[in-house]
Every structure is written in structure tokens, then in C-alpha cells.
Write an enzyme that holds these catalytic residues in place. Structure first.
Site, mmCIF file in Angstrom:
data_model
loop_
_atom_site.group_PDB
_atom_site.id
_atom_site.type_symbol
_atom_site.label_atom_id
_atom_site.label_comp_id
_atom_site.label_asym_id
_atom_site.label_seq_id
_atom_site.Cartn_x
_atom_site.Cartn_y
_atom_site.Cartn_z
ATOM 1 N N GLY A 25 0.337 -23.803 -4.768
ATOM 2 C CA GLY A 25 -0.326 -23.485 -3.524
ATOM 3 C C GLY A 25 0.359 -22.384 -2.750
ATOM 4 O O GLY A 25 -0.293 -21.634 -2.014
ATOM 5 N N GLU A 46 0.524 -25.460 -12.161
ATOM 6 C CA GLU A 46 -0.276 -26.685 -12.128
ATOM 7 C C GLU A 46 -0.541 -27.256 -13.518
ATOM 8 O O GLU A 46 -0.669 -28.476 -13.680
ATOM 9 C CB GLU A 46 -1.615 -26.418 -11.416
ATOM 10 C CG GLU A 46 -1.502 -26.194 -9.916
ATOM 11 C CD GLU A 46 -1.248 -24.739 -9.544
ATOM 12 O OE1 GLU A 46 -1.346 -24.414 -8.357
ATOM 13 O OE2 GLU A 46 -0.947 -23.929 -10.451
ATOM 14 N N ALA A 63 2.094 -27.609 -3.468
ATOM 15 C CA ALA A 63 1.545 -28.778 -2.786
ATOM 16 C C ALA A 63 2.573 -29.904 -2.747
ATOM 17 O O ALA A 63 3.570 -29.905 -3.477
ATOM 18 C CB ALA A 63 0.281 -29.246 -3.493
ATOM 19 N N GLU A 71 -0.942 -19.283 -4.231
ATOM 20 C CA GLU A 71 -2.338 -19.139 -3.822
ATOM 21 C C GLU A 71 -2.446 -18.695 -2.365
ATOM 22 O O GLU A 71 -3.354 -17.935 -2.006
ATOM 23 C CB GLU A 71 -3.076 -20.460 -4.040
ATOM 24 C CG GLU A 71 -3.287 -20.772 -5.517
ATOM 25 C CD GLU A 71 -3.762 -22.187 -5.764
ATOM 26 O OE1 GLU A 71 -4.866 -22.349 -6.325
ATOM 27 O OE2 GLU A 71 -3.041 -23.135 -5.390
#
Length: 256
Positions: free
Chosen positions: A107, A130, A62, A110
Site C-alpha cells: 500500500g 502482496e 497495509a 500504491e
């Protein structure tokens, strides 16, 4: 500025992340992913999909600078939109392969988890870091990762935030094939192009049966399977496939 776009060739739609240098997944890119997932779903000339970030990096996570300014109330709203954009990719009713080069972190990892199959470069690195920011994965990592590699391995990656190299990712099932970096996109496109020649409705039925069945008990899963199985007897592809098998032998059917 377009940060991700869809390119179509040979029945394969490549969803190409293009936000150099690291393909940080900012809000604009997330929203565009959702739009392109809908486009890839709707277009008849897209029979399979490749997720690709370019030769150097898949996606490094992110946009932390953007998130740093968001408070609790803002993230309550944004977290749903973030998950929805990734879920839209996961629910494309066509085969999806991630071509992972460089880093696939946070991300980015993911997003790769939303694919049906992952081909990684031999120098790729994946992970969910994270926890090092005082957070947990928020785009599906706590749910898709344990379903893929098992809860213990998923907790190892999520609790420590460590990166895994391609060989370990292959061993634990986080990726499905490791190839030289220069061949990642070529092999991903070839995998998708091969499936693009298959029976579209049967492929959709197979994907939705597996994915929905994983979220249900075995009896519900079997009900989903038999509903799709019976429904395929209404398709031209089923007629074509069975006729070809009887007349010419297995594996020779040509599907529209």
C-alpha cells in the site's frame, strides 16, 4: 490518535503519515487520507501537495495483523473504501509529489503511485509484495503501476513480489528523481512550492486532461484537452500570463 495530518506552508500542504514505526496503513489511516485529500482539495491556501512518511520510512504497507482477521464478506466492503481513499489522493486537482524515504511497499508503493511525481531517497526500496501473502495489490497497484512503468515491468514486480532499490526504480520509471536521503523532503517541498506559484486553474486543467486522457481513446482525450484549453480563456490567469508574455517576454508572469 492522529495517524496522518496536513501541514501547510508556502502554499504547499504536506500530508504527513505518522504511525510509527513503519506507517502501516490501517483502516483509520486510510479513512483519514481520504478526509485530508478532500481538505487539501478545498483549501485555497494549498496550491500543491507533498506526501511524506518521515525521515525513516514512507509506508511499509497495509496493517497485516488487522487484515488477517477479515473474512471475504468484510473485505468486499473494505476493499472499495481502501481504493476510494487512495483514489481521493490521486484526484487532488493540484500537483502532488511523493517524498519517498526508506520503504514504500504494498500500500505504501500504491500511495506513491497516486502522486504526479516521485522523489526517492538513494536508499529507498519500493515494491508490491502482496503475492507473498497469497494476494494481489488491492489499492490500485495492478492498474496504476502498469500505466506508469508498462505491463511487463509491472507484472515482474507484482508476480515476484520483489523489492527494487532506488536506482532500478529510477531506471524503470517507478520514481522520477533519486536524491540523498537527507534531501528528499526538502527537494519535494521545493518542487511543490515552485508549482504552487503557477496558475492554479491551468495546472488543474493540465492534470485532469492528462489523467482523464489516459483512460480514454485519443479522440476523447483530444476533446477533453480542447474543452479545458478553451475554458482557460475565461480565467484571469490566462489574461495575466498572455499580457506578461507580450509586454515582458516569456516566463515572467506572476499568478494569483
Amino acid at each position: 490518535m492522529t495517524t496522518v495530518h496536513l501541514e501547510v506552508a508556502e502554499g504547499v500542504g504536506t500530508i504527513r503519515l505518522d504511525r510509527p514505526p513503519m506507517n502501516a496503513l490501517d483502516i483509520a489511516l486510510q479513512d483519514r487520507l481520504k478526509d485530508l485529500a478532500a481538505e487539501a482539495t478545498a483549501r485555497d491556501d494549498v496550491r500543491a501537495v507533498v506526501l511524506y512518511g518521515g525521515e525513516k520510512v514512507f509506508a511499509a504497507g497495509a496493517d497485516i495483523k488487522e487484515m488477517q482477521d477479515m473474512d471475504h464478506a468484510a473485505m468486499i466492503v473494505r476493499s472499495r473504501a481502501l481504493q476510494d481513499s487512495f483514489t481521493a489522493i490521486a484526484r487532488i486537482p493540484k500537483p502532488v509529489v511523493a517524498a519517498v524515504t526508506g520503504y514504500a511497499l504494498g500500500g505504501g508503493c500504491e500511495l506513491a503511485l497516486c502522486a504526479d511525481f516521485r522523489i526517492a531517497a538513494d536508499d529507498a526500496k519500493l515494491g508490491q509484495p502482496e503475492i507473498l501473502l497469497g494476494l494481489i495489490p488491492g489499492a490500485g497497484g495492478t492498474q496504476r503501476l502498469p500505466r506508469l512503468v508498462g505491463p511487463a515491468k509491472a507484472k515482474d514486480l507484482i508476480f515476484t513480489g520483489r523489492m527494487v532499490k532506488a536506482d532500478e526504480a529510477l531506471t524503470i520509471g517507478l520514481v522520477d528523481r533519486v536524491v540523498p536521503a537527507a534531501e528528499v523532503y526538502e527537494q519535494a517541498h521545493a518542487w511543490a512550492a515552485k508549482l504552487a506559484q503557477g496558475p492554479a486553474f491551468a495546472l488543474r486543467a493540465a492534470k485532469e486532461s492528462v489523467d482523464a486522457g489516459l483512460e480514454a481513446d485519443i479522440n476523447t482525450g483530444l476533446a477533453i484537452e480542447r474543452t479545458w484549453f478553451a475554458g482557460l480563456f475565461a480565467t484571469e490567469d490566462r489574461e495575466r500570463g498572455m499580457r506578461s508574455f507580450v509586454e515582458d517576454g516569456p516566463g515572467k508572469a506572476k499568478f494569483r
